[in-house]
Scaffold this active site. Structure first.
Site, short mmCIF file in Angstrom:
data_model
loop_
_atom_site.label_atom_id
_atom_site.label_comp_id
_atom_site.label_asym_id
_atom_site.label_seq_id
_atom_site.Cartn_x
_atom_site.Cartn_y
_atom_site.Cartn_z
N ARG A 4 -4.28 14.17 -0.47
CA ARG A 4 -3.32 13.71 -1.07
C ARG A 4 -3.80 13.43 -2.45
NH1 ARG A 4 -0.41 8.85 2.07
NH2 ARG A 4 -1.33 7.85 0.53
N LYS B 19 -15.13 9.79 -4.96
CA LYS B 19 -16.42 8.67 -5.03
C LYS B 19 -15.64 8.50 -3.16
CE LYS B 19 -17.21 4.62 -4.15
NZ LYS B 19 -17.15 4.06 -3.00
N GLU C 60 -18.27 4.30 1.30
CA GLU C 60 -19.78 4.54 1.44
C GLU C 60 -19.25 4.27 3.36
OE1 GLU C 60 -17.53 2.26 -0.22
OE2 GLU C 60 -17.94 0.72 1.36
N SER D 221 -8.14 -1.67 -1.60
CA SER D 221 -7.35 -2.47 -1.51
C SER D 221 -7.00 -3.08 -2.69
CB SER D 221 -8.91 -3.76 -1.12
OG SER D 221 -9.86 -3.65 -1.69
N THR E 64 -9.73 -4.47 -5.43
CA THR E 64 -10.45 -3.21 -5.49
C THR E 64 -9.56 -2.69 -6.91
OG1 THR E 64 -11.89 -3.21 -3.58
CG2 THR E 64 -12.35 -1.46 -5.37
N GLY E 65 -8.53 -2.40 -6.95
CA GLY E 65 -7.77 -1.74 -7.60
C GLY E 65 -7.53 -2.15 -9.24
N GLU F 80 -3.16 3.63 -4.73
CA GLU F 80 -2.67 3.13 -3.81
C GLU F 80 -3.09 1.82 -2.91
OE1 GLU F 80 0.36 4.44 -2.35
OE2 GLU F 80 0.34 6.55 -4.07
N ARG G 250 -1.73 2.60 15.63
CA ARG G 250 -2.18 3.98 14.76
C ARG G 250 -3.61 3.29 14.35
NH1 ARG G 250 -0.79 7.88 10.45
NH2 ARG G 250 0.34 6.73 9.72
N CYS H 96 -2.38 0.67 5.58
CA CYS H 96 -1.86 0.62 5.09
C CYS H 96 -0.38 0.41 5.01
CB CYS H 96 -2.23 1.39 3.49
SG CYS H 96 -2.37 2.99 3.27
P1 NAD Z 1 -12.19 -1.19 -0.39
O1 NAD Z 1 -11.31 -1.45 -1.83
O2 NAD Z 1 -12.92 -2.07 0.27
O3 NAD Z 1 -12.11 0.27 -1.08
C1 NAD Z 1 -12.16 1.44 -1.31
C2 NAD Z 1 -12.32 1.99 -2.04
O4 NAD Z 1 -13.32 1.40 -2.97
C3 NAD Z 1 -14.06 2.50 -1.40
O5 NAD Z 1 -14.21 3.75 -1.71
C4 NAD Z 1 -14.97 1.83 -2.15
O6 NAD Z 1 -16.96 2.22 -2.23
C5 NAD Z 1 -14.93 1.52 -3.49
N1 NAD Z 1 -15.23 0.19 -3.73
C6 NAD Z 1 -15.51 -0.67 -3.35
N2 NAD Z 1 -15.13 -1.78 -4.16
C7 NAD Z 1 -16.09 -1.00 -5.21
C8 NAD Z 1 -15.72 -1.32 -7.31
N3 NAD Z 1 -16.42 -2.42 -7.37
N4 NAD Z 1 -15.77 -0.47 -7.90
C9 NAD Z 1 -15.54 0.93 -7.60
N5 NAD Z 1 -15.39 1.23 -6.39
C10 NAD Z 1 -15.34 0.35 -5.59
O7 NAD Z 1 -11.10 -1.32 0.36
P2 NAD Z 1 -10.95 -0.19 1.96
O8 NAD Z 1 -11.54 -1.81 2.71
O9 NAD Z 1 -12.24 -0.03 1.85
O10 NAD Z 1 -9.64 -0.43 2.12
C11 NAD Z 1 -8.88 -1.07 3.00
C12 NAD Z 1 -7.81 -1.12 1.74
O11 NAD Z 1 -6.86 0.06 1.45
C13 NAD Z 1 -6.15 -1.92 2.52
O12 NAD Z 1 -6.17 -2.89 2.29
C14 NAD Z 1 -5.15 -0.67 2.61
O13 NAD Z 1 -4.05 -1.40 2.86
C15 NAD Z 1 -6.10 -0.22 1.65
N6 NAD Z 1 -4.95 1.20 2.01
C16 NAD Z 1 -4.09 1.29 0.94
C17 NAD Z 1 -3.61 2.72 0.95
C18 NAD Z 1 -2.38 2.69 0.41
O14 NAD Z 1 -2.55 4.44 0.53
N7 NAD Z 1 -1.49 2.48 0.00
C19 NAD Z 1 -4.09 4.28 2.03
C20 NAD Z 1 -5.27 3.33 2.80
C21 NAD Z 1 -6.04 2.17 2.72
#
Ligand code: NAD
Length: 514
Positions: free
Chosen positions: A192, A207, A210, A264, A267-268, A285, A313, A319
């Site tokens: 996407r 990236k 993991e 999440s 992280t964003g 996102e 699902r 998300c």
């Molecule tokens: P996460 O934020 O822990 O990880 C997502 C990505 O970020 C992974 O690749 C991870 O390695 C990376 N990451 C984590 N810490 C980082 C850092 N300090 N620096 C750089 N990269 C880092 O989230 P998750 O647990 O993998 O996914 C679940 C979350 O994602 C939920 O909150 C969900 O709602 C959200 N999500 C959103 C969408 C959307 O389109 N809005 C889609 C899928 C998931």
């Protein structure tokens, strides 16, 4: 390295074989397909991480190691960014038709290899094979969509206010894009973003999460086979411990023009802070807390079917999953009764490789603990467990589909994203009350409601503070429609005709003295 790769392949095959008979067939196909890659893909070459560092990819169903992959650090991240930067001038100079054709070839190869790609998702993510297969079609649909959009990135000619001037507006690729993806849709979240970026002439460094790097590496192999030039598409897997340092390079390197992240909200925010010093464009996102409202006027069976699809699902790990069920008092008891019956009848917990399974494992132990914690918090404040409520006997990361009633807004499950198979039901009296509860969140990704009252449908659709609304519909995602949230659910939109905007700069060119 070859020895490591071979032993990795053997472990992957062995890990998959352990699932069941159909899994071993899947393992043989995946193992033999050439799509299982364990090195990083930088500048069109498969390379080790420095010091041949590796990290394990685990089967979430059993915790067993499937394979080890290159553990990239800041050095590889910088190399990948440099490779993307070197290939940028030629990629952006290619005609949109040339880029479109290459994306179309990538799409064709994804479709040709859809079974193997789906098995890889089930192996590393755990979701049932049928869902994994749907994800591959969904992932491919973005490559197809953006291969078509590539040729429709139009600028404008705008009437000028002085007779001797002409105003042109050009749309140009922003440059190198860093892409960071989550584990819950390891293929679709990648395509996407990358589909849109590549279509308009950007080059990318990906990236992957993991937990699920194999899907991204398999897509890189297919991009290579499709003839996408070296350096245009790079993938650097990285362990959880290396991820923050890699993320920092990807969000601070001056050669990177934009970042695109799905994951999440926490992280964003870290990534946005990194990106601010060099003022990079950011597309985010992030998480949601989707309300799912059932009004008295709803078609009850339709609402239950939509609730089941939206909530369960990917075992509740999307998300846009319904997170809070708000049900009007006149229909509340009937909804709970039908929903519980449907959950007990239609949901089957088990191995993703078993074709009877609808609910695979959660991604890891932490995810299970979060669901347990929300349930014990809710019960301690007066909620009732109507069905489920504990880990499933199938394995430590499997959880029973759970429905809680008597839920109130002060409970954790009504306030924070669950990301698991838990349906908390709150009772409300008026439409105004439902809207107030639904909007009392600092995130707003998706929202759903069921009603047959047309005036109510307009009112509620307009008032919900979310980016995506499902009216009498529980499954919304499609490449033709914009995906994204409001508030702390993110920035920008993916998919649709708007998806390319995240990767474009608008340039105003003034022709004077005419
Ligand atoms: P996460 O934020 O822990 O990880 C997502 C990505 O970020 C992974 O690749 C991870 O390695 C990376 N990451 C984590 N810490 C980082 C850092 N300090 N620096 C750089 N990269 C880092 O989230 P998750 O647990 O993998 O996914 C679940 C979350 O994602 C939920 O909150 C969900 O709602 C959200 N999500 C959103 C969408 C959307 O389109 N809005 C889609 C899928 C998931």
């Amino acid at each position: 390295m070859l020895r490591q790769l071979r032993s990795g392949m053997q472990a992957l095959t062995a890990g998959l074989r352990a699932h069941c008979a159909s899994a071993s067939a899947a393992a043989a196909t995946v193992g033999g397909s050439g799509l299982v890659r364990s090195q990083a893909y930088i500048g069109g070459r498969w390379v080790d991480a420095s010091g041949s560092a590796l990290f394990p990819v685990q089967d979430p169903a059993s915790g067993r190691q499937l394979v080890e992959v290159a553990d990239c650090g800041p050095r590889e991240a910088k190399e990948a960014v440099r490779a993307a930067d070197c290939s940028l001038p030629s990629w952006r100079a290619a005609t949109s038709k040339e880029r479109s054709n290459l994306l179309r070839k990538w799409y064709d190869l994804i479709i040709k290899n859809k079974d193997e790609l789906a098995r890889l998702i089930t192996a590393e993510n755990g979701k049932p094979l049928q869902e994994a297969f749907s994800e591959i079609l969904y992932a491919a649909s973005f490559v197809e969509w953006f291969s078509e959009e590539a040729r429709r990135v139009y600028g404008d000619v705008v009437p000028a206010s002085s007779p001797n001037r002409r105003i042109l507006i050009l749309k140009q690729p922003i440059g190198v894009v860093s892409i960071i993806t989550p584990w819950n849709f390891p293929s679709a979240m990648l395509t996407r973003k990358a589909g849109a970026a590549l279509a308009v002439g950007c080059t990318v460094v990906v990236k992957p999460a993991e937990d699920t790097p194999l899907s991204a590496l398999a897509l890189a192999e297919l991009a290579d086979q499709a003839g996408i030039p070296a350096g245009v598409f790079n993938v650097i897997p990285s362990s959880r411990s290396n991820t923050p340092a890699v993320g920092e390079v990807l969000c601070t390197d001056p050669l990177v023009a934009a970042i695109s992240f799905t994951g999440s909200t926490a992280t964003g925010k870290i990534l946005l802070r990194h990106a601010c010093d060099t003022v990079k464009k950011a597309s985010m996102e992030l998480g949601g807390l989707a309300p799912f409202i059932v009004f008295d006027s709803a078609d009850l069976d339709l609402a239950v079917a939509g609730a089941l699809a939206s909530k369960f699902r990917n075992s509740g790990q999307t998300c846009v999953c319904a997170n809070r069920f708000l049900v009007q008092e006149g229909i509340h008891d009937a909804f709970v009764e039908k929903m519980v019956k449907a959950m007990q009848r239609d949901l089957r917990v088990g191995s993703g490789f078993d074709d009877q399974t609808t609910q695979g494992p959660l991604i890891n132990e932490r995810a299970v603990q979060k669901v347990e914690n929300q349930i014990s918090d809710a019960v301690s404040r007066g909620a009732c467990i109507v069905t489920g409520g504990k880990r499933h006997s199938f394995g430590a990361t499997f959880f029973e589909p759970t429905l809680l009633s008597n839920v109130t807004t002060d409970m954790l499950c009504a306030q924070e994203e669950t990301f698991g198979p838990l349906a908390p039901v709150l009772k409300f009296q008026t439409e105004e009350e439902a809207i107030t509860i639904a909007n009392a969140a600092n995130v707003g990704l998706a929202g759903y409601f069921y009603s047959r009252d047309y005036a109510q449908i307009w009112r509620v659709a307009e008032q919900l503070e979310v980016g995506i609304v499902g009216v009498n519909e529980g499954l919304l995602s499609t490449p033709e429609a914009p995906f994204g949230g409001v508030k702390q659910s993110g920035l920008g939109r993916e998919g649709s005709k708007y998806g390319v905007d995240e990767y474009l700069e608008i340039k105003y060119v003034c022709f004077g003295s005419l």
